[in-house]
Design a protein around this motif. Structure first.
Motif, short mmCIF file in Angstrom:
data_model
loop_
_atom_site.label_atom_id
_atom_site.label_comp_id
_atom_site.label_asym_id
_atom_site.label_seq_id
_atom_site.Cartn_x
_atom_site.Cartn_y
_atom_site.Cartn_z
N ARG A 19 0.84 -1.20 0.00
CA ARG A 19 0.00 0.00 0.00
C ARG A 19 0.87 1.26 0.00
NH1 ARG A 19 -5.38 0.91 2.26
NH2 ARG A 19 -5.25 -1.20 3.07
N ASN A 20 0.75 2.04 -1.07
CA ASN A 20 1.47 3.31 -1.17
C ASN A 20 2.96 3.17 -0.87
OD1 ASN A 20 -0.97 4.65 -1.81
ND2 ASN A 20 -1.45 4.83 0.36
N TRP A 85 -4.09 1.76 -4.72
CA TRP A 85 -2.93 2.14 -3.91
C TRP A 85 -1.80 1.12 -3.93
CZ3 TRP A 85 -3.26 -2.04 -0.89
CH2 TRP A 85 -4.51 -2.49 -0.50
#
Length: 115
Positions: A19-20, A85
């Motif tokens: 995630r990110n 994401w």
């Protein structure tokens, strides 16, 4: 999210959430034929993003996009779900039904927030 995905099936061996740019992962203990944690890390940071990029670009040409990937390695299946994401990656036992488990994973992701 990782623990809730593990609760979906005893056939889930490993879960990673990228995630990110941040990777979090967890494996069940005592697995036979498991890959090393260092190998898993490179799969999540390099291999899965590259596969998702390639398959997404192809899917967007004239296939209606990409929903997910399933890779069949010798010792397990790898289900990879693209997200806005990053991705969710789940290793599944070789005698399980990866599409059925993948559908459960997608539903769980929708419950916990947009995937």
């Amino acid at each position: 999210m990782i623990d809730s995905i593990f609760r979906l099936s005893e056939s889930i061996r490993y879960v990673a959430v990228y995630r990110n740019g941040q990777l979090r992962s967890k494996s069940r203990t005592g697995l036979s034929g498991a890959s090393s944690s260092e190998s898993d890390r490179y799969e999540e940071l390099l291999v899965n993003p590259a596969l998702l990029k390639l398959a997404s670009q192809r899917g967007n040409i004239d296939c209606g996009g990409l929903d997910y990937l399933v890779v069949r390695y010798g010792n397990f299946f790898q289900f990879v779900l693209p997200t806005e994401w990053g991705h969710v990656s789940v290793c599944i036992e070789p005698d399980a039904e990866p599409i059925r488990i993948g559908e459960l994973i997608m539903l769980q992701c929708l419950r916990e927030g947009p995937c």
